[in-house]
Design a protein around this motif. Structure first.
Motif, mmCIF file in Angstrom:
data_model
loop_
_atom_site.group_PDB
_atom_site.id
_atom_site.type_symbol
_atom_site.label_atom_id
_atom_site.label_comp_id
_atom_site.label_asym_id
_atom_site.label_seq_id
_atom_site.Cartn_x
_atom_site.Cartn_y
_atom_site.Cartn_z
ATOM 1 N N SER A 196 -8.849 18.819 -33.206
ATOM 2 C CA SER A 196 -7.817 20.558 -32.885
ATOM 3 C C SER A 196 -8.343 21.163 -31.712
ATOM 4 O O SER A 196 -8.272 21.646 -31.660
ATOM 5 C CB SER A 196 -6.963 20.412 -33.770
ATOM 6 N N LEU A 197 -10.052 21.164 -31.881
ATOM 7 C CA LEU A 197 -10.903 21.895 -30.789
ATOM 8 C C LEU A 197 -10.502 21.194 -29.596
ATOM 9 O O LEU A 197 -10.529 19.658 -29.040
ATOM 10 C CB LEU A 197 -12.320 21.996 -30.954
ATOM 11 N N ASP A 198 -10.296 21.739 -27.892
ATOM 12 C CA ASP A 198 -10.529 21.399 -26.860
ATOM 13 C C ASP A 198 -11.682 20.813 -26.625
ATOM 14 O O ASP A 198 -12.720 21.201 -27.557
ATOM 15 C CB ASP A 198 -10.281 22.140 -25.699
ATOM 16 N N PRO A 199 -11.942 19.811 -25.980
ATOM 17 C CA PRO A 199 -13.643 19.039 -25.631
ATOM 18 C C PRO A 199 -14.804 20.475 -25.300
ATOM 19 O O PRO A 199 -15.811 19.804 -26.189
ATOM 20 C CB PRO A 199 -13.402 18.328 -24.693
ATOM 21 N N ARG A 200 -14.724 21.149 -24.943
ATOM 22 C CA ARG A 200 -15.432 21.929 -24.091
ATOM 23 C C ARG A 200 -16.015 22.472 -25.285
ATOM 24 O O ARG A 200 -17.118 23.114 -25.987
ATOM 25 C CB ARG A 200 -14.933 22.960 -22.813
ATOM 26 N N LEU A 201 -14.899 23.315 -26.117
ATOM 27 C CA LEU A 201 -15.208 24.205 -27.806
ATOM 28 C C LEU A 201 -16.332 23.218 -28.566
ATOM 29 O O LEU A 201 -16.606 23.285 -29.741
ATOM 30 C CB LEU A 201 -14.477 24.795 -27.926
#
Length: 223
Positions: free
Chosen positions: A167-172
Motif C-alpha cells: 500500500s505504499l506508493d512506488p517512491r516510498l
C-alpha cells in the motif's frame, strides 16, 4: 488433546532451538492440515545467517500459515522447525499502540534499551525529532519506519517480514526497500520476506521460493 498428538492422530513435532548453524533457520513441514483439508505439503527449505529468502505465492495459498509455523505461533503440523530464539517480525500493518509515542512504542517491545539507545534506533530509520509523536501524527511511511526500528532494535538473528511495503506508493516503497536492505546488511539476520511483488523479491532476496498447488508446496525461482 494429548501433548504432541493432533486430534486427527498426526504427530506434532515441537519447535526446537537451533544448535548447529547459529543464527540459521531450517524448515521441514511434511504436512499442515486445517481439519481434513491439507494446505501445505513437503515444504522444506533453510535460510542461512545473512541470507534473505523471498516467499511468493497468490493470496490464500498458505504463506501466512507457513510464516506462523516458522515463527513458532502454530505448532499443529507434521514436521519440524529449527530457528534461533532471537526473532523479530514486521507485519503488513505497523501494529502500533495509538496511545503511546514512537519512543514508547519502541521501548515497550525492547524494555532493556536505554532511552538514548532507543532514540538512536529511531534516528537510524529517519525518525529523528519524531520520538515524542504519537502514531496518529506520523505518516504511513513514518509508521512503517517505526515498525522497522522496532524489529531491528533488538538485533534479531531471525527476521520475518510479511509484505511490509504493501500500500505504499512506488517512491516510498523504494525508500523503505533501501532502508531494509541497509539494516539487513548491517545486522545479517536470517530473513524470510513475503511479497506479491516480484520486483521487490528480486531486489531484496538472495533466493526466491514460490508456494504453488493444492496442497501448496515450494518451487524455487532463479534470481
Amino acid at each position: 488433546m494429548t501433548p504432541g498428538i493432533r486430534q486427527d492422530g498426526a504427530r506434532v513435532v515441537p519447535l526446537r532451538p537451533l544448535r548447529h548453524e547459529e543464527g540459521a533457520i531450517r524448515v521441514d513441514v511434511r504436512a499442515k492440515h486445517f481439519g481434513r483439508t491439507q494446505v501445505l505439503r513437503d515444504v522444506h527449505f533453510s535460510v542461512s545467517r545473512g541470507e534473505t529468502v523471498a516467499l511468493l505465492g497468490p493470496s490464500g495459498i498458505g504463506k501466512s500459515t507457513l510464516l506462523r509455523i516458522v515463527a513458532g505461533l502454530d505448532r499443529d503440523f507434521d514436521g519440524s522447525v529449527q530457528r534461533p530464539e532471537e526473532m523479530a517480525m514486521v507485519f503488513q500493518e505497523p501494529t502500533l499502540l495509538p496511545w503511546r509515542s514512537a519512543l514508547q512504542n519502541l521501548l515497550l517491545v525492547h524494555p532493556g534499551l536505554t532511552p538514548s539507545e532507543a532514540r538512536a534506533a529511531l534516528d537510524r530509520v529517519g525518525l529523528k525529532g519524531r520520538e515524542d509523536a504519537f502514531p496518529r501524527a506520523l505518516s504511513l511511511g513514518q509508521q512503517r519506519r517505526l515498525a522497522l526500528a522496532r524489529a531491528f532494535a533488538g538485533r534479531p538473528r531471525m527476521l520475518i517480514m510479511d509484505e511490509p511495503f504493501v500500500s505504499l506508493d512506488p517512491r516510498l516503497a523504494n525508500a523503505m526497500l533501501s532502508l531494509a536492505e541497509d539494516l539487513i546488511a548491517e545486522q545479517r539476520p536470517a530473513t524470510i520476506f513475503v511479497t506479491h511483488a516480484r520486483a521487490e523479491a528480486d531486489r531484496l532476496a538472495s533466493r526466491v521460493l514460490e508456494l504453488r498447488g493444492t496442497p501448496a508446496t515450494l518451487t524455487p525461482h532463479p534470481i
